[in-house]
Write a protein that holds these residues in place. Structure first.
Motif, PDB file in Angstrom:
ATOM      1  N   TRP A  66     -36.955   9.472 -36.933  1.00  0.00           N
ATOM      2  CA  TRP A  66     -36.001  10.354 -37.612  1.00  0.00           C
ATOM      3  C   TRP A  66     -35.260   9.607 -38.720  1.00  0.00           C
ATOM      4  O   TRP A  66     -34.991  10.176 -39.786  1.00  0.00           O
ATOM      5  CB  TRP A  66     -35.013  10.928 -36.601  1.00  0.00           C
ATOM      6  N   ILE A  67     -34.936   8.342 -38.490  1.00  0.00           N
ATOM      7  CA  ILE A  67     -34.283   7.553 -39.540  1.00  0.00           C
ATOM      8  C   ILE A  67     -35.232   7.393 -40.726  1.00  0.00           C
ATOM      9  O   ILE A  67     -34.819   7.536 -41.891  1.00  0.00           O
ATOM     10  CB  ILE A  67     -33.839   6.189 -38.978  1.00  0.00           C
ATOM     11  N   ASP A  68     -36.495   7.101 -40.450  1.00  0.00           N
ATOM     12  CA  ASP A  68     -37.479   7.006 -41.541  1.00  0.00           C
ATOM     13  C   ASP A  68     -37.572   8.329 -42.292  1.00  0.00           C
ATOM     14  O   ASP A  68     -37.664   8.358 -43.529  1.00  0.00           O
ATOM     15  CB  ASP A  68     -38.852   6.633 -40.986  1.00  0.00           C
ATOM     16  N   ASP A  69     -37.536   9.443 -41.552  1.00  0.00           N
ATOM     17  CA  ASP A  69     -37.639  10.763 -42.178  1.00  0.00           C
ATOM     18  C   ASP A  69     -36.449  11.036 -43.100  1.00  0.00           C
ATOM     19  O   ASP A  69     -36.622  11.552 -44.212  1.00  0.00           O
ATOM     20  CB  ASP A  69     -37.701  11.856 -41.107  1.00  0.00           C
ATOM     21  N   VAL A  70     -35.251  10.708 -42.640  1.00  0.00           N
ATOM     22  CA  VAL A  70     -34.074  11.020 -43.456  1.00  0.00           C
ATOM     23  C   VAL A  70     -34.032  10.117 -44.691  1.00  0.00           C
ATOM     24  O   VAL A  70     -33.622  10.541 -45.775  1.00  0.00           O
ATOM     25  CB  VAL A  70     -32.774  10.947 -42.612  1.00  0.00           C
ATOM     26  N   HIS A  71     -34.479   8.873 -44.549  1.00  0.00           N
ATOM     27  CA  HIS A  71     -34.592   8.008 -45.729  1.00  0.00           C
ATOM     28  C   HIS A  71     -35.615   8.567 -46.711  1.00  0.00           C
ATOM     29  O   HIS A  71     -35.372   8.592 -47.932  1.00  0.00           O
ATOM     30  CB  HIS A  71     -34.977   6.591 -45.314  1.00  0.00           C
ATOM     31  N   ALA A  72     -36.754   9.005 -46.182  1.00  0.00           N
ATOM     32  CA  ALA A  72     -37.804   9.556 -47.047  1.00  0.00           C
ATOM     33  C   ALA A  72     -37.323  10.805 -47.782  1.00  0.00           C
ATOM     34  O   ALA A  72     -37.795  11.105 -48.885  1.00  0.00           O
ATOM     35  CB  ALA A  72     -39.048   9.867 -46.223  1.00  0.00           C
ATOM     36  N   ALA A  73     -36.366  11.513 -47.163  1.00  0.00           N
ATOM     37  CA  ALA A  73     -35.820  12.725 -47.786  1.00  0.00           C
ATOM     38  C   ALA A  73     -34.734  12.409 -48.811  1.00  0.00           C
ATOM     39  O   ALA A  73     -34.173  13.332 -49.415  1.00  0.00           O
ATOM     40  CB  ALA A  73     -35.262  13.652 -46.712  1.00  0.00           C
ATOM     41  N   GLY A  74     -34.425  11.121 -48.995  1.00  0.00           N
ATOM     42  CA  GLY A  74     -33.485  10.729 -50.035  1.00  0.00           C
ATOM     43  C   GLY A  74     -32.164  10.172 -49.557  1.00  0.00           C
ATOM     44  O   GLY A  74     -31.343   9.755 -50.369  1.00  0.00           O
ATOM     45  N   TYR A  75     -31.928  10.142 -48.253  1.00  0.00           N
ATOM     46  CA  TYR A  75     -30.659   9.620 -47.747  1.00  0.00           C
ATOM     47  C   TYR A  75     -30.642   8.101 -47.877  1.00  0.00           C
ATOM     48  O   TYR A  75     -31.565   7.412 -47.424  1.00  0.00           O
ATOM     49  CB  TYR A  75     -30.474  10.011 -46.282  1.00  0.00           C
ATOM     50  N   ASP A  76     -29.578   7.556 -48.471  1.00  0.00           N
ATOM     51  CA  ASP A  76     -29.477   6.100 -48.614  1.00  0.00           C
ATOM     52  C   ASP A  76     -28.147   5.562 -48.104  1.00  0.00           C
ATOM     53  O   ASP A  76     -27.744   4.448 -48.443  1.00  0.00           O
ATOM     54  CB  ASP A  76     -29.699   5.683 -50.071  1.00  0.00           C
ATOM     55  N   GLY A  77     -27.460   6.352 -47.277  1.00  0.00           N
ATOM     56  CA  GLY A  77     -26.176   5.925 -46.742  1.00  0.00           C
ATOM     57  C   GLY A  77     -26.320   5.138 -45.455  1.00  0.00           C
ATOM     58  O   GLY A  77     -27.413   4.735 -45.047  1.00  0.00           O
ATOM     59  N   TYR A  78     -25.179   4.927 -44.807  1.00  0.00           N
ATOM     60  CA  TYR A  78     -25.152   4.179 -43.560  1.00  0.00           C
ATOM     61  C   TYR A  78     -25.711   4.997 -42.402  1.00  0.00           C
ATOM     62  O   TYR A  78     -25.654   6.226 -42.400  1.00  0.00           O
ATOM     63  CB  TYR A  78     -23.718   3.785 -43.216  1.00  0.00           C
ATOM     64  N   VAL A  79     -26.209   4.276 -41.406  1.00  0.00           N
ATOM     65  CA  VAL A  79     -26.576   4.856 -40.118  1.00  0.00           C
ATOM     66  C   VAL A  79     -25.640   4.247 -39.084  1.00  0.00           C
ATOM     67  O   VAL A  79     -25.667   3.031 -38.836  1.00  0.00           O
ATOM     68  CB  VAL A  79     -28.042   4.583 -39.756  1.00  0.00           C
ATOM     69  N   GLY A  80     -24.786   5.082 -38.512  1.00  0.00           N
ATOM     70  CA  GLY A  80     -23.778   4.608 -37.578  1.00  0.00           C
ATOM     71  C   GLY A  80     -24.316   4.472 -36.169  1.00  0.00           C
ATOM     72  O   GLY A  80     -24.952   5.389 -35.642  1.00  0.00           O
ATOM     73  N   LEU A  81     -24.057   3.341 -35.557  1.00  0.00           N
ATOM     74  CA  LEU A  81     -24.432   3.113 -34.163  1.00  0.00           C
ATOM     75  C   LEU A  81     -23.277   3.598 -33.305  1.00  0.00           C
ATOM     76  O   LEU A  81     -22.273   2.907 -33.124  1.00  0.00           O
ATOM     77  CB  LEU A  81     -24.701   1.622 -33.934  1.00  0.00           C
TER      78      LEU A  81
END
Length: 262
Positions: free
Chosen positions: A224-239
Motif C-alpha cells: 500500500w505504501i508503494d501504491d500511494v507513492h506511485a500515485a504521487g504521494y511524497d509526504g511522510y508515513v507516520g508509524l
C-alpha cells in the motif's frame, strides 16, 4: 525512499513525553509527530517552551501535530463538531500555529469528534465545517481530517466520509489516510488510494489485527505504501502503532529510518 516519522504519542510511551524525541533520534529517525501533548487546549507557556526545546534539542523535525482533542484516554476523539467546546478549539488554534511556526510543522490533524447525546447530527456537521475552516485559516499548513476505528460514536469511518467533509471546507485541508483505521473499518485501501490520491496529505500505518508493528498482522502495508507513492504521494508515513522495547522497529533497517527531506 519512504520518509518515515515516528508517532511519539503511541510509541516510546515508557518514557516521559519530553524524552521521546531524543529516543526517536537515537533510533535513527529524523522526524516525529505528536497528538496534542497536553490535557488542556491552552497549556502554560513554560510547558510549550519545554516541548519545543525537546524537539529542537533532539535534532528532529516535527512533521505533524494534532489539535486539542478533549480527553483522549477518556474516550473523546476531538472537539471540532462538539457543541459547547468551540471556544476551546478557537483558543487552541493560535497555540498550535505558534508551535508549527517555531518547529516548521506543516501538518495539523483535527479529530472530528464523537456524536454527542442530545445534539443534532446535522448541527454538529455544520459546526465542524465552521471550525475546520477556522483551523485552516489559523495554521501555517494543512489541516488533516482522519477516519478512525475503535470509537463507536465517531462518524467518519471511511475515506469517503472524510472527503465529503473536506469538500465542504475547501482549501487548506487534506485527508489523513491511516491504513490501519481504514482497513479495520472495512474500507478498500487500494481503492481509496486510486480514488483519493490527490486528497491524501498524510499517511499513517499500523498492522491489523492488534495495531502492532508492520509484520505483526496481516495487512500488506509495504504494498500500500508503494501504491500511494506511485500515485504521487511524497509526504511522510507516520508509524502510529503500539510496540515497546528494542524490537519496536526491528522490521525497519536502521539505514532506512532517516527522512531524506522535510
Amino acid at each position: 525512499m519512504t520518509k518515515w516519522t515516528v508517532n511519539c504519542s503511541l510509541l516510546y510511551t515508557g518514557l516521559p513525553l519530553l524524552e521521546r524525541p531524543a529516543a526517536a533520534a537515537a533510533d535513527g529517525f529524523t522526524a516525529v509527530e505528536f497528538w496534542w501533548p497536553w490535557p488542556v487546549a491552552v497549556p502554560d507557556d513554560r510547558e510549550v517552551e519545554a516541548f519545543v526545546r525537546a524537539v529542537e534539542d533532539a535534532g528532529v523535525h516535527l512533521s505533524g501535530l494534532n489539535f486539542f482533542a478533549g480527553d483522549m484516554p477518556g474516550g473523546d476523539r476531538g472537539v471540532v463538531s462538539w457543541p459547547g467546546r468551540s471556544q476551546e478549539l478557537l483558543e487552541n488554534i493560535p497555540v498550535v500555529a505558534a508551535i508549527g511556526e517555531r518547529l516548521g510543522c506543516r501538518a495539523f490533524n483535527a479529530l472530528y469528534g464523537n456524536r454527542i447525546d442530545g445534539a443534532d447530527p446535522v448541527g454538529q456537521d455544520e459546526l465542524a465545517v465552521e471550525m475546520l475552516t477556522a483551523c485552516a485559516k489559523g495554521v501555517p499548513g494543512t489541516v488533516l481530517l482522519e477516519p478512525i476505528s475503535g470509537a463507536p460514536r465517531y462518524p467518519l469511518l471511511t475515506a469517503a466520509d472524510a472527503v465529503a467533509v473536506l469538500d465542504r471546507v475547501g482549501q487548506g485541508t487534506g485527508l489523513l489516510a491511516d491504513f490501519y483505521h481504514l482497513a479495520v473499518n472495512g474500507d478498500d485501501v487500494p481503492a481509496v488510494i486510486a480514488r483519493h490520491a490527490a486528497r491524501i496529505a498524510h499517511v499513517q500505518i499500523a498492522d491489523a489485527p492488534g495495531r502492532g508493528a508492520p509484520g505483526e498482522g496481516e495487512l500488506p502495508l509495504r504494498r500500500w505504501i508503494d501504491d500511494v507513492h506511485a500515485a504521487g504521494y511524497d509526504g511522510y508515513v507516520g508509524l502510529e502503532y503500539r510496540s515497546e522495547g528494542p524490537g519496536a522497529f526491528a522490521w525497519l533497517p536502521r539505514d532506512e529510518r532517516a527522512a531524506t527531506s522535510k
